[in-house]
Design an enzyme around this catalytic site. Structure first.
Site, short mmCIF file in Angstrom:
data_model
loop_
_atom_site.label_atom_id
_atom_site.label_comp_id
_atom_site.label_asym_id
_atom_site.label_seq_id
_atom_site.Cartn_x
_atom_site.Cartn_y
_atom_site.Cartn_z
N ALA A 37 0.65 19.75 21.72
CA ALA A 37 0.28 20.37 20.44
C ALA A 37 -0.97 19.71 19.89
CB ALA A 37 1.43 20.23 19.44
N GLY A 40 -2.96 16.24 16.07
CA GLY A 40 -2.84 14.80 15.96
C GLY A 40 -1.65 14.33 15.15
N THR A 41 -1.67 13.03 14.85
CA THR A 41 -0.59 12.41 14.07
C THR A 41 -0.37 13.18 12.77
OG1 THR A 41 -1.06 10.23 14.98
CG2 THR A 41 0.09 10.28 12.88
N LYS A 51 5.16 15.73 4.17
CA LYS A 51 5.04 16.52 2.93
C LYS A 51 6.10 17.62 2.88
CE LYS A 51 2.81 13.86 2.40
NZ LYS A 51 2.14 12.77 3.10
N GLY A 185 5.94 3.87 3.45
CA GLY A 185 7.21 3.31 2.98
C GLY A 185 7.72 4.02 1.75
N VAL A 237 9.54 -10.91 5.80
CA VAL A 237 10.54 -10.56 6.81
C VAL A 237 10.32 -11.43 8.06
CG1 VAL A 237 11.28 -8.72 8.39
CG2 VAL A 237 10.78 -8.19 5.98
N LEU A 315 -7.22 7.53 6.81
CA LEU A 315 -6.80 8.74 6.11
C LEU A 315 -7.36 9.96 6.84
CD1 LEU A 315 -7.56 7.54 2.47
CD2 LEU A 315 -5.31 7.72 3.57
N ALA A 316 -6.55 11.04 6.85
CA ALA A 316 -6.94 12.25 7.58
C ALA A 316 -8.28 12.79 7.07
CB ALA A 316 -5.86 13.31 7.43
N HIS A 440 -6.39 25.03 -21.39
CA HIS A 440 -5.15 24.62 -22.08
C HIS A 440 -4.09 25.70 -21.86
CE1 HIS A 440 -2.48 22.84 -25.01
NE2 HIS A 440 -2.30 24.05 -25.52
P1 NAI Z 1 -0.19 0.49 4.39
O1 NAI Z 1 -1.17 -0.45 4.91
O2 NAI Z 1 -0.60 1.54 3.43
O3 NAI Z 1 1.01 -0.32 3.67
C1 NAI Z 1 1.71 -1.31 4.36
C2 NAI Z 1 2.44 -2.16 3.34
O4 NAI Z 1 3.23 -3.08 4.07
C3 NAI Z 1 1.50 -2.97 2.47
O5 NAI Z 1 1.95 -2.87 1.15
C4 NAI Z 1 1.63 -4.38 3.03
O6 NAI Z 1 1.43 -5.36 2.06
C5 NAI Z 1 3.07 -4.37 3.52
N1 NAI Z 1 3.37 -5.33 4.57
C6 NAI Z 1 2.59 -5.72 5.60
N2 NAI Z 1 3.24 -6.61 6.39
C7 NAI Z 1 4.47 -6.78 5.84
C8 NAI Z 1 5.61 -7.56 6.18
N3 NAI Z 1 5.62 -8.33 7.26
N4 NAI Z 1 6.71 -7.48 5.40
C9 NAI Z 1 6.71 -6.68 4.27
N5 NAI Z 1 5.67 -5.95 3.92
C10 NAI Z 1 4.56 -5.98 4.68
O7 NAI Z 1 0.52 1.10 5.69
P2 NAI Z 1 1.48 2.35 5.92
O8 NAI Z 1 2.18 2.75 4.66
O9 NAI Z 1 2.28 1.99 7.11
O10 NAI Z 1 0.47 3.50 6.28
C11 NAI Z 1 -0.39 3.36 7.41
C12 NAI Z 1 -1.70 4.05 7.17
O11 NAI Z 1 -1.51 5.44 7.04
C13 NAI Z 1 -2.35 3.57 5.90
O12 NAI Z 1 -3.72 3.43 6.13
C14 NAI Z 1 -2.09 4.68 4.93
O13 NAI Z 1 -3.10 4.79 3.94
C15 NAI Z 1 -2.05 5.90 5.82
N6 NAI Z 1 -1.19 6.88 5.24
C16 NAI Z 1 -1.62 7.60 4.19
C17 NAI Z 1 -0.80 8.48 3.56
C18 NAI Z 1 -1.31 9.20 2.37
O14 NAI Z 1 -2.51 9.20 2.15
N7 NAI Z 1 -0.47 9.82 1.58
C19 NAI Z 1 0.56 8.74 3.99
C20 NAI Z 1 0.92 7.92 5.09
C21 NAI Z 1 0.06 7.03 5.68
#
Ligand code: NAI
Length: 461
Positions: A37, A40-41, A51, A185, A237, A315-316, A440
């Site tokens: 497909a 991509g991711t 979403k 998360g 962790v 970011l996409a 408004h």
């Molecule tokens: P992220 O880099 O945005 O967040 C990871 C979080 O994990 C951070 O708050 C960091 O401090 C924490 N962390 C790192 N190591 C850790 C540890 N050992 N224990 C506990 N916490 C820890 O990464 P995420 O959420 O996995 O997303 C990956 C990428 O995908 C990012 O660049 C994100 O911006 C992008 N993305 C964007 C979305 C959106 O724009 N809505 C949705 C999903 C992903």
């Protein structure tokens, strides 16, 4: 004669958009993708499916909780998770099929297999039916990213999972631990919390969404905690191990958190392995990011890289912008991405969105600023919607009033931020935004009021 003008490796938002833009500009284009497909991711296991689940789980939550005050009486509300997942799969298919349609429409030739750089202008496609070698004048690497490894936490896809698995669970876990309070998360933690799981979020730093403006991330933490997420910040962790009943997440302090499932959401890493980069002479840094100059050129002539594979936010829409810019640079000589103006949106409820500088960044750089904040609580439309949580925060230069940063937590923040991206891009002042007519009653009036608030003259507080 080369087979193609351009070969793109990877059909995610970066790669497929680059392929389309190149076809629009008259190039003969091939795109190599390892998955059957396209998209991509983002389309298959990221933005789109998450979403769909956010939307579905929010409707479920709304049907169960706050409809009575609206005068809507519903019968017993149930959850059909299989149907929810089925709808998600259909929406994903609509998107991935849509990319295939666009490829056909633009005459982009598609090759299914793992693409490997075999030297300048040469790409080996390792497909199910054997290898094919393609030759082109230009090659764009757009293979994206994968979930980053977390030492001590080995993903098994059953009890210890990533977002790839969390978008496809067959039943609601009783207890879910999420490691990392970033976008993934909080979005997927929210989905499973709304569907009935007890969700604990463990964040290493002292706040959720640590790249966002501190005031906004504090507000986000309060709101999501009120919604039932058990958020624990400043937690390190040490590891996770399977137990008879589920999984145990060991903390550095010596205690452990037990759960049925643990999802690792601590960031993503560039997907640069297996591309033959080293042998071909394409340099990467210690973290695996492909090194490029300001024209996306790698160390091998005629080979470019974009999206999650290089510097900048993963970011996409940033990858799409890279894809258009690199092709325009190759064909016309001019292309541009302003990395300071890439908006960041988290699709929780309420949404969180930002563009430009945070207050902390301005302080650190010694830039004098004024701040305007306006709450959704004081907006008519927000009260109509029953979506009164959150605020818009604008930061403008103290002397020139030029807008430097915009931060929103609230309903439809992801849509509201678009006006502010335009304002920053056109070097607008807060006064410019304040003087624009905003319909408004709309949520956009919160933006206008925050702009007025920069000068201490918001009208509705
Ligand atoms: P992220 O880099 O945005 O967040 C990871 C979080 O994990 C951070 O708050 C960091 O401090 C924490 N962390 C790192 N190591 C850790 C540890 N050992 N224990 C506990 N916490 C820890 O990464 P995420 O959420 O996995 O997303 C990956 C990428 O995908 C990012 O660049 C994100 O911006 C992008 N993305 C964007 C979305 C959106 O724009 N809505 C949705 C999903 C992903």
């Amino acid at each position: 004669m080369p087979d193609f003008d351009l070969i793109v490796i990877g059909a995610g938002p970066g790669g497929y958009v680059a392929a389309i833009r190149a076809a629009q500009l008259g190039l003969k284009v091939a795109c190599v993708e390892k998955e059957p497909a396209l998209g991509g991711t983002c389309a298959r296991v990221g933005c789109i499916p998450s979403k769909v689940l956010l939307e579905a789980s929010e409707r479920y939550r709304m049907a169960r909780e706050p409809l009575a005050p609206y005068g809507v009486v519903v019968g017993e509300v149930g959850l059909d998770l299989a149907a929810m997942m089925e709808r998600k799969d259909q929406v994903v298919k609509g998107n991935t099929d849509g990319v295939a349609y666009l490829f056909k429409k633009h005459g982009i030739e598609r090759f299914t297999g793992v693409g490997e750089l075999a030297g300048r202008g040469r790409v080996l496609v390792r497909g199910a039916d054997g290898d094919t070698e393609l030759v082109a004048e230009h090659v764009i690497l757009a293979s994206g990213s994968r979930v980053a490894d977390l030492p001590g936490v080995e993903v098994d896809g059953e009890r210890i999972i990533t977002s790839d698995h969390a978008i496809a669970l067959q039943e609601v876990p009783k207890r879910l631990v999420v490691i990392g309070a970033g976008a993934i998360g909080l979005e997927l933690g929210s989905v499973w919390s709304r569907l009935g799981a007890e969700v604990t979020v463990l964040e290493y730093l002292d706040r959720v969404l640590p790249t966002m403006d501190r005031e906004i991330s504090r507000e986000a933490e309060k709101v999501f905690s009120r919604q039932g997420l058990d958020i624990r910040t400043g937690v390190s962790v040490a590891g996770a191990k399977r137990t008879k009943q589920g999984v145990s997440v060991e903390l550095e302090v010596g205690s452990a958190v037990k759960a049925d499932l643990v999802m690792v959401a601590t960031g993503r890493a560039p997907y640069s392995e297996g591309l033959g980069l080293e042998a071909a002479g394409v340099e990467t840094d210690a973290k695996g990011f492909v090194q490029v100059d300001d024209r996306f050129r790698t160390s091998l002539e005629g080979v470019y890289a974009i999206g999650d594979l290089i510097h900048g936010p993963m970011l996409a829409h940033k990858a799409e912008d890279d894809g258009v810019a690199v092709v325009e640079m190759i064909v016309t000589g001019a292309g541009h991405v302003d990395y300071d103006l890439v908006p960041n949106v988290v699709y929780t409820d309420p949404e969180v969105a930002s563009v430009g500088k945070t207050e902390e960044q301005l302080k650190e750089a010694g830039v004098p600023y004024r701040k305007g904040v306006f709450p959704f609580q004081a907006n008519g439309r927000a009260r109509v919607l029953g979506a009164t949580e959150g605020k818009v925060k604008l930061l403008a230069h103290q002397q020139t009033d030029r807008l430097l940063g915009a931060h929103v937590i609230g309903a439809r923040a992801g849509d509201l931020i678009a006006e502010l991206v335009a304002a920053l891009a056109f070097h607008a002042s807060s006064e410019d935004v304040a003087r624009l007519s905003h319909a408004h009653p709309t949520l956009a009036e919160v933006v206008k009021e925050a702009a007025l608030a920069v000068d201490g003259r918001a009208l509705h507080v």
